[in-house]
Design a protein around this motif. Structure first.
Motif, short mmCIF file in Angstrom:
data_model
loop_
_atom_site.label_atom_id
_atom_site.label_comp_id
_atom_site.label_asym_id
_atom_site.label_seq_id
_atom_site.Cartn_x
_atom_site.Cartn_y
_atom_site.Cartn_z
N ASP A 157 1.05 -0.97 0.27
CA ASP A 157 0.16 0.09 0.07
C ASP A 157 0.97 1.02 -0.20
N GLY A 158 1.07 2.26 -0.69
CA GLY A 158 1.36 3.03 -0.85
C GLY A 158 2.19 4.07 -1.78
N ALA A 159 2.79 2.18 -2.03
CA ALA A 159 4.37 2.60 -2.98
C ALA A 159 4.26 2.37 -4.51
N PHE A 160 4.82 3.08 -4.97
CA PHE A 160 4.92 3.20 -6.51
C PHE A 160 5.43 2.17 -7.21
N TYR A 161 4.75 2.09 -8.14
CA TYR A 161 5.77 1.63 -9.15
C TYR A 161 6.11 1.56 -10.65
N GLY A 162 6.85 0.52 -11.21
CA GLY A 162 7.19 1.65 -12.47
C GLY A 162 8.10 0.78 -13.39
N PRO A 210 8.43 -4.15 -14.25
CA PRO A 210 7.77 -3.66 -13.37
C PRO A 210 8.48 -3.89 -11.97
N GLY A 211 8.29 -2.13 -11.41
CA GLY A 211 8.58 -2.61 -9.71
C GLY A 211 8.46 -2.02 -8.61
N GLU A 212 8.78 -1.86 -7.96
CA GLU A 212 8.91 -0.81 -6.41
C GLU A 212 10.32 0.06 -7.14
N GLN A 213 9.66 1.53 -7.41
CA GLN A 213 10.82 2.79 -7.10
C GLN A 213 10.32 3.87 -6.19
N LYS A 214 10.89 4.86 -6.10
CA LYS A 214 11.22 6.06 -6.02
C LYS A 214 10.57 7.19 -6.42
N PRO A 215 9.26 8.01 -6.06
CA PRO A 215 8.37 8.38 -7.23
C PRO A 215 9.54 9.67 -6.89
N TRP A 216 9.25 10.03 -8.51
CA TRP A 216 9.80 11.20 -8.93
C TRP A 216 9.26 12.50 -8.17
N GLY A 217 10.22 13.35 -8.25
CA GLY A 217 10.12 14.66 -7.28
C GLY A 217 8.37 15.02 -7.80
N THR A 218 8.25 15.39 -8.37
CA THR A 218 7.62 15.75 -8.75
C THR A 218 5.85 15.45 -8.11
N LEU A 219 6.03 13.59 -8.04
CA LEU A 219 4.81 12.98 -7.28
C LEU A 219 4.91 13.65 -5.84
N ARG A 220 5.76 13.96 -5.41
CA ARG A 220 5.61 14.09 -3.63
C ARG A 220 5.03 15.57 -3.96
N ASP A 221 5.48 16.50 -4.00
CA ASP A 221 5.21 17.53 -4.72
C ASP A 221 3.48 17.89 -3.80
N PRO A 222 3.36 17.65 -2.89
CA PRO A 222 2.00 18.04 -2.17
C PRO A 222 1.35 19.25 -2.78
#
Length: 80
Positions: A33-38, A49-61
């Motif tokens: 849950d809450g993970a980002f896959y790409g 596909p696999g889990e990865q750190k979201p790109w910067g713009t995806l972490r921008d509230p």
């Protein structure tokens, strides 16, 4: 490079391959849950596909709030 490898590579980098991370996230028992896959190849330019750190713009509230607002406006659906 074998034909099977080339075909597999093409499938993962073509538009239909773009659905694989979402499919993994929605159906895998290992998806978190809450993970980002790409895609997993360098530069996120394809690959399995696999889990990865979201790109910067995806972490921008602030960007997320703007996207949410525009989505509500365009769809005519408001969520509380």
């Amino acid at each position: 490079m074998t034909r099977a490898h080339l075909q597999s590579t093409q499938e993962r980098t073509m538009p239909r391959g773009a659905t694989l991370p979402a499919l993994l996230a929605a159906t895998s028992v290992d998806a978190q849950d809450g993970a980002f896959y790409g895609p997993q190849w360098p530069g996120n330019a394809g690959g399995p596909p696999g889990e990865q750190k979201p790109w910067g713009t995806l972490r921008d509230p602030d960007a997320a709030a703007r996207l949410w607002s525009v989505s509500e406006q365009l769809t005519g659906v408001t969520f509380a």
